[in-house]
Design a protein around this motif. Structure first.
Motif, PDB file in Angstrom:
ATOM      1  N   PRO A 141       0.830  -1.199   0.000  1.00  0.00           N
ATOM      2  CA  PRO A 141       0.000   0.000   0.000  1.00  0.00           C
ATOM      3  C   PRO A 141       0.867   1.252   0.000  1.00  0.00           C
ATOM      4  CG  PRO A 141      -0.745  -1.578   1.669  1.00  0.00           C
ATOM      5  CD  PRO A 141       0.560  -2.076   1.150  1.00  0.00           C
ATOM      6  N   ARG A 142       0.434   2.245  -0.727  1.00  0.00           N
ATOM      7  CA  ARG A 142       1.214   3.487  -0.798  1.00  0.00           C
ATOM      8  C   ARG A 142       1.221   4.184   0.562  1.00  0.00           C
ATOM      9  NH1 ARG A 142      -1.645   8.088  -0.563  1.00  0.00           N
ATOM     10  NH2 ARG A 142      -3.896   8.036  -0.994  1.00  0.00           N
ATOM     11  N   PRO A 143       2.278   4.938   0.855  1.00  0.00           N
ATOM     12  CA  PRO A 143       2.276   5.715   2.099  1.00  0.00           C
ATOM     13  C   PRO A 143       1.153   6.750   2.102  1.00  0.00           C
ATOM     14  CG  PRO A 143       4.474   5.610   1.135  1.00  0.00           C
ATOM     15  CD  PRO A 143       3.525   5.082   0.103  1.00  0.00           C
ATOM     16  N   LEU A 144       0.650   7.037   3.274  1.00  0.00           N
ATOM     17  CA  LEU A 144      -0.332   8.113   3.397  1.00  0.00           C
ATOM     18  C   LEU A 144       0.351   9.445   3.108  1.00  0.00           C
ATOM     19  CD1 LEU A 144      -2.373   7.345   6.648  1.00  0.00           C
ATOM     20  CD2 LEU A 144      -3.177   7.214   4.291  1.00  0.00           C
ATOM     21  N   THR A 145      -0.353  10.329   2.447  1.00  0.00           N
ATOM     22  CA  THR A 145       0.127  11.681   2.219  1.00  0.00           C
ATOM     23  C   THR A 145      -0.473  12.575   3.297  1.00  0.00           C
ATOM     24  OG1 THR A 145       0.255  11.292  -0.158  1.00  0.00           O
ATOM     25  CG2 THR A 145       0.255  13.589   0.575  1.00  0.00           C
ATOM     26  N   VAL A 146       0.388  13.185   4.093  1.00  0.00           N
ATOM     27  CA  VAL A 146      -0.046  13.940   5.258  1.00  0.00           C
ATOM     28  C   VAL A 146       0.495  15.356   5.180  1.00  0.00           C
ATOM     29  CG1 VAL A 146       0.150  14.134   7.771  1.00  0.00           C
ATOM     30  CG2 VAL A 146      -0.218  11.898   6.715  1.00  0.00           C
ATOM     31  N   ALA A 147      -0.331  16.332   5.506  1.00  0.00           N
ATOM     32  CA  ALA A 147       0.110  17.722   5.652  1.00  0.00           C
ATOM     33  C   ALA A 147       0.038  18.092   7.128  1.00  0.00           C
ATOM     34  CB  ALA A 147      -0.754  18.662   4.825  1.00  0.00           C
ATOM     35  N   ALA A 148       1.095  18.698   7.635  1.00  0.00           N
ATOM     36  CA  ALA A 148       1.137  19.183   9.014  1.00  0.00           C
ATOM     37  C   ALA A 148       1.373  20.680   8.981  1.00  0.00           C
ATOM     38  CB  ALA A 148       2.247  18.485   9.796  1.00  0.00           C
ATOM     39  N   THR A 149       0.724  21.402   9.857  1.00  0.00           N
ATOM     40  CA  THR A 149       0.829  22.860   9.795  1.00  0.00           C
ATOM     41  C   THR A 149       2.187  23.369  10.269  1.00  0.00           C
ATOM     42  OG1 THR A 149      -0.254  22.974  11.962  1.00  0.00           O
ATOM     43  CG2 THR A 149      -1.642  23.297  10.006  1.00  0.00           C
ATOM     44  N   THR A 150       2.738  22.799  11.338  1.00  0.00           N
ATOM     45  CA  THR A 150       3.993  23.316  11.908  1.00  0.00           C
ATOM     46  C   THR A 150       5.055  22.229  11.943  1.00  0.00           C
ATOM     47  OG1 THR A 150       3.653  22.727  14.238  1.00  0.00           O
ATOM     48  CG2 THR A 150       2.533  24.723  13.448  1.00  0.00           C
ATOM     49  N   ALA A 174      -4.407  20.048  -1.008  1.00  0.00           N
ATOM     50  CA  ALA A 174      -5.362  19.403  -1.903  1.00  0.00           C
ATOM     51  C   ALA A 174      -5.034  17.937  -2.127  1.00  0.00           C
ATOM     52  CB  ALA A 174      -5.408  20.150  -3.235  1.00  0.00           C
ATOM     53  N   ASP A 175      -3.754  17.585  -2.102  1.00  0.00           N
ATOM     54  CA  ASP A 175      -3.322  16.202  -2.355  1.00  0.00           C
ATOM     55  C   ASP A 175      -3.272  15.350  -1.090  1.00  0.00           C
ATOM     56  OD1 ASP A 175      -3.038  16.767  -5.037  1.00  0.00           O
ATOM     57  OD2 ASP A 175      -0.890  17.203  -4.884  1.00  0.00           O
ATOM     58  N   ALA A 176      -3.458  15.939   0.065  1.00  0.00           N
ATOM     59  CA  ALA A 176      -3.249  15.224   1.314  1.00  0.00           C
ATOM     60  C   ALA A 176      -4.412  14.299   1.649  1.00  0.00           C
ATOM     61  CB  ALA A 176      -3.029  16.213   2.456  1.00  0.00           C
ATOM     62  N   ASP A 177      -4.081  13.179   2.295  1.00  0.00           N
ATOM     63  CA  ASP A 177      -5.094  12.292   2.864  1.00  0.00           C
ATOM     64  C   ASP A 177      -5.560  12.805   4.228  1.00  0.00           C
ATOM     65  OD1 ASP A 177      -4.988  10.192   0.800  1.00  0.00           O
ATOM     66  OD2 ASP A 177      -2.968   9.834   1.570  1.00  0.00           O
ATOM     67  N   VAL A 178      -4.614  13.368   4.994  1.00  0.00           N
ATOM     68  CA  VAL A 178      -4.919  13.879   6.332  1.00  0.00           C
ATOM     69  C   VAL A 178      -4.187  15.201   6.507  1.00  0.00           C
ATOM     70  CG1 VAL A 178      -4.977  13.360   8.801  1.00  0.00           C
ATOM     71  CG2 VAL A 178      -4.936  11.477   7.153  1.00  0.00           C
ATOM     72  N   ALA A 208      -8.075  24.827  -1.194  1.00  0.00           N
ATOM     73  CA  ALA A 208      -7.598  23.516  -1.638  1.00  0.00           C
ATOM     74  C   ALA A 208      -8.751  22.622  -2.066  1.00  0.00           C
ATOM     75  CB  ALA A 208      -6.791  22.853  -0.523  1.00  0.00           C
ATOM     76  N   GLY A 209      -9.858  22.697  -1.342  1.00  0.00           N
ATOM     77  CA  GLY A 209     -11.020  21.900  -1.700  1.00  0.00           C
ATOM     78  C   GLY A 209     -10.735  20.425  -1.801  1.00  0.00           C
ATOM     79  N   GLY A 210      -9.827  19.926  -0.979  1.00  0.00           N
ATOM     80  CA  GLY A 210      -9.402  18.538  -1.101  1.00  0.00           C
ATOM     81  C   GLY A 210     -10.260  17.575  -0.312  1.00  0.00           C
ATOM     82  N   LYS A 211      -9.813  16.335  -0.317  1.00  0.00           N
ATOM     83  CA  LYS A 211     -10.539  15.244   0.329  1.00  0.00           C
ATOM     84  C   LYS A 211     -10.004  14.959   1.718  1.00  0.00           C
ATOM     85  CE  LYS A 211      -7.286  11.841  -1.567  1.00  0.00           C
ATOM     86  NZ  LYS A 211      -6.273  12.864  -1.728  1.00  0.00           N
ATOM     87  N   ALA A 212      -9.073  15.729   2.191  1.00  0.00           N
ATOM     88  CA  ALA A 212      -8.317  15.380   3.388  1.00  0.00           C
ATOM     89  C   ALA A 212      -9.191  15.322   4.639  1.00  0.00           C
ATOM     90  CB  ALA A 212      -7.180  16.376   3.602  1.00  0.00           C
ATOM     91  N   LEU A 213      -8.840  14.379   5.506  1.00  0.00           N
ATOM     92  CA  LEU A 213      -9.387  14.348   6.853  1.00  0.00           C
ATOM     93  C   LEU A 213      -8.679  15.424   7.670  1.00  0.00           C
ATOM     94  CD1 LEU A 213     -10.946  12.954   9.216  1.00  0.00           C
ATOM     95  CD2 LEU A 213      -8.956  11.433   9.445  1.00  0.00           C
ATOM     96  N   ARG A 214      -9.424  16.346   8.244  1.00  0.00           N
ATOM     97  CA  ARG A 214      -8.831  17.428   9.043  1.00  0.00           C
ATOM     98  C   ARG A 214      -8.838  17.032  10.513  1.00  0.00           C
ATOM     99  NH1 ARG A 214     -11.232  23.607   9.490  1.00  0.00           N
ATOM    100  NH2 ARG A 214      -9.910  24.321  11.215  1.00  0.00           N
ATOM    101  N   VAL A 215      -7.674  17.156  11.161  1.00  0.00           N
ATOM    102  CA  VAL A 215      -7.538  16.748  12.555  1.00  0.00           C
ATOM    103  C   VAL A 215      -6.914  17.897  13.335  1.00  0.00           C
ATOM    104  CG1 VAL A 215      -6.536  15.088  14.149  1.00  0.00           C
ATOM    105  CG2 VAL A 215      -7.237  14.341  11.864  1.00  0.00           C
ATOM    106  N   ALA A 220      -6.294   8.860  13.906  1.00  0.00           N
ATOM    107  CA  ALA A 220      -6.529   9.414  12.569  1.00  0.00           C
ATOM    108  C   ALA A 220      -5.801   8.614  11.491  1.00  0.00           C
ATOM    109  CB  ALA A 220      -6.100  10.878  12.528  1.00  0.00           C
ATOM    110  N   LEU A 221      -4.548   8.260  11.738  1.00  0.00           N
ATOM    111  CA  LEU A 221      -3.796   7.467  10.757  1.00  0.00           C
ATOM    112  C   LEU A 221      -4.430   6.088  10.579  1.00  0.00           C
ATOM    113  CD1 LEU A 221      -0.084   8.320  11.692  1.00  0.00           C
ATOM    114  CD2 LEU A 221      -1.478   9.294   9.860  1.00  0.00           C
ATOM    115  N   SER A 222      -4.874   5.500  11.686  1.00  0.00           N
ATOM    116  CA  SER A 222      -5.499   4.180  11.603  1.00  0.00           C
ATOM    117  C   SER A 222      -6.822   4.235  10.856  1.00  0.00           C
ATOM    118  CB  SER A 222      -5.710   3.616  13.013  1.00  0.00           C
ATOM    119  OG  SER A 222      -4.474   3.452  13.683  1.00  0.00           O
ATOM    120  N   ARG A 223      -7.547   5.329  11.012  1.00  0.00           N
ATOM    121  CA  ARG A 223      -8.802   5.490  10.269  1.00  0.00           C
ATOM    122  C   ARG A 223      -8.545   5.624   8.774  1.00  0.00           C
ATOM    123  NH1 ARG A 223     -12.925  10.678  10.997  1.00  0.00           N
ATOM    124  NH2 ARG A 223     -14.144  10.321   9.099  1.00  0.00           N
ATOM    125  N   ALA A 224      -7.501   6.383   8.430  1.00  0.00           N
ATOM    126  CA  ALA A 224      -7.185   6.586   7.011  1.00  0.00           C
ATOM    127  C   ALA A 224      -6.488   5.377   6.403  1.00  0.00           C
ATOM    128  CB  ALA A 224      -6.312   7.832   6.847  1.00  0.00           C
TER     129      ALA A 224
END
Length: 321
Positions: A35-44, A85-89, A108-115, A169-173
């Motif tokens: 499985p591909r790695p999750l793509t994650v965006a972190a603010t800081t 926009a490309d992030a999963d979470v 971005a209008g993406g599909k990402a789960l926001r946490v 969150a990672l386990s859900r995604a």
């Protein structure tokens, strides 16, 4: 000339059969796709570091704020919109720290789960030093500002709460790797509990009457509450590093520093130290730089959350004991 010995007839047949069977044998089993790695965006950078500790090699983390950037003044670029926009979470601190995030998510209008990682953490109100409200400059009475302080990570116990939120969150995604995320989170929680115990041991070297903090902006509320410090003054009024103090506020803060014998002023690496340096010169206090909102570059003294906390505590203890 004598040549190489010829194989007997039966030997030549055996070799030929071996080659034929090898060429015509069943094809090797196709590799099982990973499985591909999750793509994650972190603010800081701090959020990104904690997410990497739990996600490990199974997450690709992009951090929106560059190292050394002030989250209070950050403005996203078009590249940041594409990353979100490309992030999963998308992981954020929350509680109003990332004022840029809401419009960024809309763009971005993406599909990402926001946490938001402050979920589940009892938030503390900002505290304002009394002199900024026109009271006695030498007083140390603090009162609630009416807004919630998002700087929860300066208490490692709150980061333990982060780890549970990130793991979930990672386990859900990515349910297939939930067990790996759980193991990584448990190992990191053990390190955070060890960090908390180490901080308590270090702080015990400072006499209680000297545990007074003057900082550039209001950021040490959770640290002070956990480890028995008192915030007696801030340089920048309000709750943001964008605000600037008046001459009257600076004079009142300097009077407080002198009256209480505060030996050090602590300034974040993301804040221009010029004003803090001037106040330090006026009062004879020592200027000490800490990492608060960001990490150091890789290989530096504070290039992870745990290293950041250890660095800060060493500097605080050295300055106040």
């Amino acid at each position: 000339m004598p040549g190489f010995p010829r194989l007997p007839h039966i030997g030549r047949i055996a070799v030929a059969l071996t080659i034929l069977l090898t060429a015509c044998g069943a094809p090797a089993a196709a590799p099982i796709p990973t499985p591909r790695p999750l793509t994650v965006a972190a603010t800081t950078p701090i959020v990104g570091d904690v997410v990497r500790r739990i996600g490990g090699e199974h997450v690709q983390v992009t951090v929106l704020l560059p190292l050394g950037a002030d989250p209070h003044a950050f403005e996203p670029s078009p590249q940041d919109i594409a990353r979100v926009a490309d992030a999963d979470v998308v992981f954020a601190v929350g509680a109003g720290l990332e004022v840029f995030l809401e419009p960024l998510l809309r763009s971005a209008g993406g599909k990402a789960l926001r946490v938001e990682l402050t979920e589940g953490i009892p938030l503390r109100p900002f505290e304002v030093e009394a002199h900024s409200e026109g009271q006695s400059a030498g007083g140390t009475e603090l009162h609630a500002h009416g807004e919630w302080d998002p700087h929860v990570w300066l208490d490692p116990n709150n980061v333990i709460t982060w780890t549970h939120t990130i793991e979930a969150a990672l386990s859900r995604a990515d349910p297939a790797r939930a067990d790996r995320y759980r193991r990584n989170a448990e190992a990191y929680r053990a390190q955070l509990r060890e960090l908390d115990a180490w901080i308590r041991e270090q702080v015990s070297q400072i006499p209680p009457e000297r545990r007074k903090l003057v900082t550039d902006h209001q950021v040490f509320g959770y640290f002070a509450h956990r480890y028995g410090f008192e915030q007696v003054g801030v340089i920048l009024p309000g709750v943001s590093t964008v605000a600037q103090p008046s001459a009257r506020e600076i004079a009142a803060l300097e009077e407080t520093i002198r009256a209480l014998g505060v030996p050090a002023i602590f300034v974040s690496s993301t804040v221009d130290p010029a004003l803090a340096r001037r106040i330090a010169q006026d009062t004879g206090a020592r200027l000490v730089q800490l990492y608060v909102d960001s990490l150091s570059p890789p290989g530096g003294e504070a290039d992870s959350y745990i290293q950041m906390m250890r660095y800060n505590v060493r500097r605080i203890v050295e300055a106040l004991r």
